[in-house]
Enzyme design. Structure first.
Site, PDB file in Angstrom:
ATOM      1  CD  GLN A  16      -2.354   2.015   1.433  1.00  0.00           C
ATOM      2  OE1 GLN A  16      -1.700   2.809   0.806  1.00  0.00           O
ATOM      3  NE2 GLN A  16      -3.189   2.368   2.397  1.00  0.00           N
ATOM      4  NE  ARG A  18      -2.690   7.597   3.830  1.00  0.00           N
ATOM      5  CZ  ARG A  18      -3.692   7.917   4.638  1.00  0.00           C
ATOM      6  NH1 ARG A  18      -4.925   7.622   4.318  1.00  0.00           N
ATOM      7  NH2 ARG A  18      -3.461   8.536   5.769  1.00  0.00           N
ATOM      8  CB  SER A  32     -17.885   9.741  10.880  1.00  0.00           C
ATOM      9  OG  SER A  32     -18.772   9.818   9.791  1.00  0.00           O
ATOM     10  CD  GLN A  40     -16.797   4.797  -1.500  1.00  0.00           C
ATOM     11  OE1 GLN A  40     -16.547   5.885  -1.002  1.00  0.00           O
ATOM     12  NE2 GLN A  40     -16.321   4.433  -2.672  1.00  0.00           N
ATOM     13  CD  GLU A  59      -4.000   0.168   5.323  1.00  0.00           C
ATOM     14  OE1 GLU A  59      -3.264   0.122   6.322  1.00  0.00           O
ATOM     15  OE2 GLU A  59      -3.579   0.007   4.166  1.00  0.00           O
ATOM     16  NE  ARG A  60      -8.082   8.486   6.475  1.00  0.00           N
ATOM     17  CZ  ARG A  60      -9.285   9.021   6.630  1.00  0.00           C
ATOM     18  NH1 ARG A  60     -10.248   8.757   5.764  1.00  0.00           N
ATOM     19  NH2 ARG A  60      -9.546   9.822   7.643  1.00  0.00           N
ATOM     20  CD  GLU A  93      -9.353   4.977  -1.187  1.00  0.00           C
ATOM     21  OE1 GLU A  93      -8.369   4.392  -0.696  1.00  0.00           O
ATOM     22  OE2 GLU A  93     -10.518   4.556  -1.093  1.00  0.00           O
ATOM     23  CG  ASN A  94      -4.844   7.005   0.179  1.00  0.00           C
ATOM     24  OD1 ASN A  94      -5.486   7.211   1.190  1.00  0.00           O
ATOM     25  ND2 ASN A  94      -4.699   5.790  -0.336  1.00  0.00           N
ATOM     26  NE  ARG A  97      -9.371  10.656   1.060  1.00  0.00           N
ATOM     27  CZ  ARG A  97      -9.652   9.347   1.059  1.00  0.00           C
ATOM     28  NH1 ARG A  97     -10.630   8.887   0.311  1.00  0.00           N
ATOM     29  NH2 ARG A  97      -8.960   8.511   1.796  1.00  0.00           N
TER      30      ARG A  97
END
Length: 312
Positions: A16, A18, A32, A40, A59-60, A93-94, A97
Site C-alpha cells: 500500500q 500509504r 462518524s 461506502q 484502509e482508513r 484514492e489518497n 485527498r
C-alpha cells in the site's frame, strides 16, 4: 459484488502506498462510522496466496472499524489481477485527498515509473491530476540522506527546503545537516538560500581561489569590491534621509510638497521595491559566502575540467 465479511478475513496490502495514518483523523472517522454507519464499502480482492481478502482501497475505513472493535465490515469484492493497477487506484484514492506524506507520494511515483511499461513523469502526473513539476519535486526527495529525510518527515525541515537539499551531493547534504543541527538556520527560507548557493558552487568545475588569480583578475576584483562597498555606504546615508522624512509631521509634509505627495509616494514605492530586490541578493550573497567555506566541488565537474585542460 458487495457482501459483509469478518474483519479477520481482511488484511492490508503490504505494498500500500500509504505508511502513515493520522490517529486523530482515524478517531474522527471511527466516530462518524459509529454514528452514521459505513457510507461506502471498502474494496477488496480475493487473496489466493494468503487467504481471505486483501484491501484494494479503503484502509482508513478498515482501521476505523478496528478502533471500534467491529467484527464485520461491508466490502465490494473486485477481481482485478493487475497488482500495479490496484496500486495506482490506491494512490489515486489518497493522493488527491492530501492523505499521503510527500515521501509516500515520492515512493509511489517511483514504483510506477519502475514497473509500468512506458511510464514517464508526464504520464504519472496526468494519472493523478498533478503537474510534471510536482511529480519531479516529489521524486527529488528520494535523493535525500536518511538523516535529513527523517527531519523532513518530522516536519522540522519543509518540503521546499528539502528539495533544494536533495539536489546536493551526499557530502554537501551532510554540511547542510551539520549547520541545521547547530541551529544556524533561523528559518526554512535560510535553508533554501544556503542549499541553492551550495548547489551552484558544487557544480562549478573549480572554485576561484584568490592566490591563483592573475594580476588582472585581482585588480578587477579589488575594483568591484570598492565600488560595491561604496554603493552600500551611500545607502546608509539615504537611510538617514528617510529617517528624517519618517519623523516629519504628516501635515507639514503635505504643506511642504504642495500637491506633489502622490508622486513622492510612488517614488518611495519604487525605492521600497528596489530595496526588497537588493535585500534578496544580499541574502543570497550571505548564503554563497557561508557555502564557500563548506562546499565540496562535484568530482565529475573537476574531472571534466581536467580532461578539457589536458585536451587543450
Amino acid at each position: 459484488m458487495q457482501r459483509t465479511v469478518k474483519m479477520s478475513q481482511v488484511h492490508r496490502n503490504p505494498r500500500q502506498p500509504r505508511e502513515y495514518f493520522d490517529e486523530e483523523a482515524l478517531k474522527e472517522l471511527a466516530t462518524s462510522i459509529d454514528t452514521y454507519g459505513l457510507m461506502q464499502a471498502i474494496e477488496v480482492r480475493p487473496d489466493n496466496d494468503e487467504g481471505g481478502y486483501e484491501i484494494v482501497s479503503g484502509e482508513r475505513r478498515w482501521r476505523a472499524h478496528q478502533l471500534l472493535g467491529r467484527t464485520k465490515i461491508r466490502v465490494t469484492v473486485v477481481s482485478e489481477k493487475d497488482e500495479l493497477k490496484r496500486f495506482k487506484r490506491s494512490v489515486s484514492e489518497n493522493v488527491n485527498r492530501e492523505d499521503m506524506t510527500p515521501f509516500e507520494e515520492a515512493r509511489a511515483f517511483q514504483r510506477i515509473l519502475d514497473e509500468e511499461e512506458g511510464a514517464t513523469q508526464e504520464t504519472v502526473a496526468a494519472d493523478f491530476g498533478k503537474t510534471t513539476t510536482y511529480v519531479k519535486l516529489r521524486l527529488a526527495l528520494l535523493d535525500l540522506r536518511e538523516e535529513i529525510a527523517k527531519h523532513v518527515q518530522d516536519g522540522k525541515i519543509g518540503t521546499q527546503a528539502a528539495v533544494q537539499i536533495a539536489a546536493l551531493s551526499h557530502t554537501n547534504q551532510g554540511s547542510v545537516l551539520s549547520k541545521f543541527a547547530r541551529g544556524e538556520f533561523a528559518s526554512d527560507n535560510e535553508i533554501v538560500h544556503f542549499a541553492f548557493a551550495m548547489k551552484q558552487q558544487q557544480d562549478q568545475a573549480v572554485l576561484m581561489i584568490v592566490e591563483e588569480m592573475t594580476e588582472e583578475q585581482r585588480t578587477e576584483r579589488a575594483a568591484t569590491q570598492k565600488k560595491t562597498r561604496s554603493t552600500l555606504d551611500k545607502i546608509e546615508q539615504i537611510r538617514g534621509m528617510l529617517d528624517e522624512i519618517a519623523k516629519t509631521d504628516p501635515f507639514k509634509l503635505a504643506e511642504a510638497l504642495e500637491g506633489g505627495v502622490g508622486a513622492r509616494l510612488e517614488q518611495l514605492d519604487r525605492v521600497a521595491e528596489s530595496l526588497t530586490k537588493a535585500r534578496f541578493q544580499l541574502k543570497q550573497a550571505k548564503a554563497h559566502a557561508e557555502a564557500k567555506e563548506l562546499v565540496v566541488v562535484n568530482p565529475d565537474a573537476e574531472t571534466e575540467a581536467n580532461e578539457a585542460t589536458a585536451a587543450a
